[in-house]
Motif scaffolding. Sequence first.
Motif, PDB file in Angstrom:
ATOM      1  N   VAL A  34     121.174  89.674  22.065  1.00  3.25           N
ATOM      2  CA  VAL A  34     121.815  88.280  22.439  1.00  3.25           C
ATOM      3  C   VAL A  34     121.450  87.920  23.767  1.00  3.25           C
ATOM      4  CG1 VAL A  34     124.136  87.431  22.737  1.00  3.25           C
ATOM      5  CG2 VAL A  34     123.724  89.060  20.974  1.00  3.25           C
ATOM      6  N   HIS A  35     121.117  86.879  23.952  1.00  2.00           N
ATOM      7  CA  HIS A  35     120.776  86.110  25.348  1.00  2.00           C
ATOM      8  C   HIS A  35     121.488  84.935  25.244  1.00  2.00           C
ATOM      9  CE1 HIS A  35     118.785  84.881  28.932  1.00  2.00           C
ATOM     10  NE2 HIS A  35     118.676  83.559  28.328  1.00  2.00           N
ATOM     11  N   ALA A  36     122.386  84.636  26.815  1.00  2.01           N
ATOM     12  CA  ALA A  36     123.133  83.433  26.722  1.00  2.01           C
ATOM     13  C   ALA A  36     122.559  82.896  28.243  1.00  2.01           C
ATOM     14  CB  ALA A  36     124.444  83.803  26.761  1.00  2.01           C
ATOM     15  N   ASP A  37     122.248  81.641  28.393  1.00  3.82           N
ATOM     16  CA  ASP A  37     121.841  81.084  29.529  1.00  3.82           C
ATOM     17  C   ASP A  37     123.203  80.644  30.066  1.00  3.82           C
ATOM     18  OD1 ASP A  37     119.119  81.416  29.274  1.00  3.82           O
ATOM     19  OD2 ASP A  37     118.994  79.399  28.258  1.00  3.82           O
ATOM     20  N   GLN A  38     123.294  80.457  31.538  1.00  3.07           N
ATOM     21  CA  GLN A  38     124.269  79.960  32.346  1.00  3.07           C
ATOM     22  C   GLN A  38     124.632  78.716  31.723  1.00  3.07           C
ATOM     23  OE1 GLN A  38     125.685  81.710  35.064  1.00  3.07           O
ATOM     24  NE2 GLN A  38     127.417  80.313  34.976  1.00  3.07           N
ATOM     25  N   GLY A  39     126.111  78.748  31.101  1.00  2.00           N
ATOM     26  CA  GLY A  39     126.533  77.313  30.591  1.00  2.00           C
ATOM     27  C   GLY A  39     125.717  77.036  28.966  1.00  2.00           C
ATOM     28  N   GLY A  40     125.116  78.044  28.645  1.00  2.00           N
ATOM     29  CA  GLY A  40     124.640  78.023  27.200  1.00  2.00           C
ATOM     30  C   GLY A  40     123.245  77.434  27.316  1.00  2.00           C
ATOM     31  N   PRO A  41     122.370  77.698  25.972  1.00  2.00           N
ATOM     32  CA  PRO A  41     122.756  77.980  24.713  1.00  2.00           C
ATOM     33  C   PRO A  41     122.784  79.389  24.685  1.00  2.00           C
ATOM     34  CG  PRO A  41     120.576  77.196  24.663  1.00  2.00           C
ATOM     35  CD  PRO A  41     121.160  76.940  26.190  1.00  2.00           C
ATOM     36  N   VAL A  42     123.188  80.166  23.482  1.00  2.00           N
ATOM     37  CA  VAL A  42     123.153  81.162  23.071  1.00  2.00           C
ATOM     38  C   VAL A  42     122.072  81.663  22.250  1.00  2.00           C
ATOM     39  CG1 VAL A  42     124.476  83.460  22.223  1.00  2.00           C
ATOM     40  CG2 VAL A  42     125.688  81.650  23.551  1.00  2.00           C
ATOM     41  N   TYR A  43     121.354  82.540  22.314  1.00  2.00           N
ATOM     42  CA  TYR A  43     120.173  83.094  21.384  1.00  2.00           C
ATOM     43  C   TYR A  43     120.539  84.480  20.783  1.00  2.00           C
ATOM     44  CZ  TYR A  43     117.714  79.573  24.000  1.00  2.00           C
ATOM     45  OH  TYR A  43     117.298  78.252  24.373  1.00  2.00           O
ATOM     46  N   ILE A  44     120.484  84.771  19.581  1.00  2.00           N
ATOM     47  CA  ILE A  44     120.541  85.949  18.954  1.00  2.00           C
ATOM     48  C   ILE A  44     119.246  86.316  18.164  1.00  2.00           C
ATOM     49  CG2 ILE A  44     121.610  87.009  16.889  1.00  2.00           C
ATOM     50  CD1 ILE A  44     123.862  85.110  17.147  1.00  2.00           C
ATOM     51  N   ASN A  45     118.352  87.439  18.810  1.00  2.00           N
ATOM     52  CA  ASN A  45     117.141  87.838  18.273  1.00  2.00           C
ATOM     53  C   ASN A  45     116.337  86.731  18.583  1.00  2.00           C
ATOM     54  OD1 ASN A  45     118.036  90.285  17.644  1.00  2.00           O
ATOM     55  ND2 ASN A  45     118.544  90.134  15.298  1.00  2.00           N
TER      56      ASN A  45
END
Length: 122
Positions: A34-45
Amino acid sequence: MKILPLVAVLIVSASGARAAIPLVNATCGKGVEVHADQGGPVYINGKQAVLKRFNDNYYEAKSQDVTISLAINPDGTPNLSATWRGGKNGICTVVDDTKSPKPGGCPVDVSQADRYKYPACN
């Protein structure tokens, strides 16, 4: 006419009080990154997830197979858990973002949209 400027100030003040999604990298179970940038978006794989905001401190990010729950603690630290199809669930481990990448490596906080800037990320 004094009410109109006051209303404008209140609207601006209320919008500034929102908590944002923090920059976070986490591993959930086997094979879920899981990776989320500051403020979004969110990435799953590596794929952008569908993000739903429940309140200023709780979000859910959904992909095809898993839902990631993101709770933001009062001190701003993230708490993540995962729920897979079929009901299996678990706690995610947040990766320490202060570790610098190997020279020429892919930074841990690079967004999916900026990966082209780092050849080691591709």
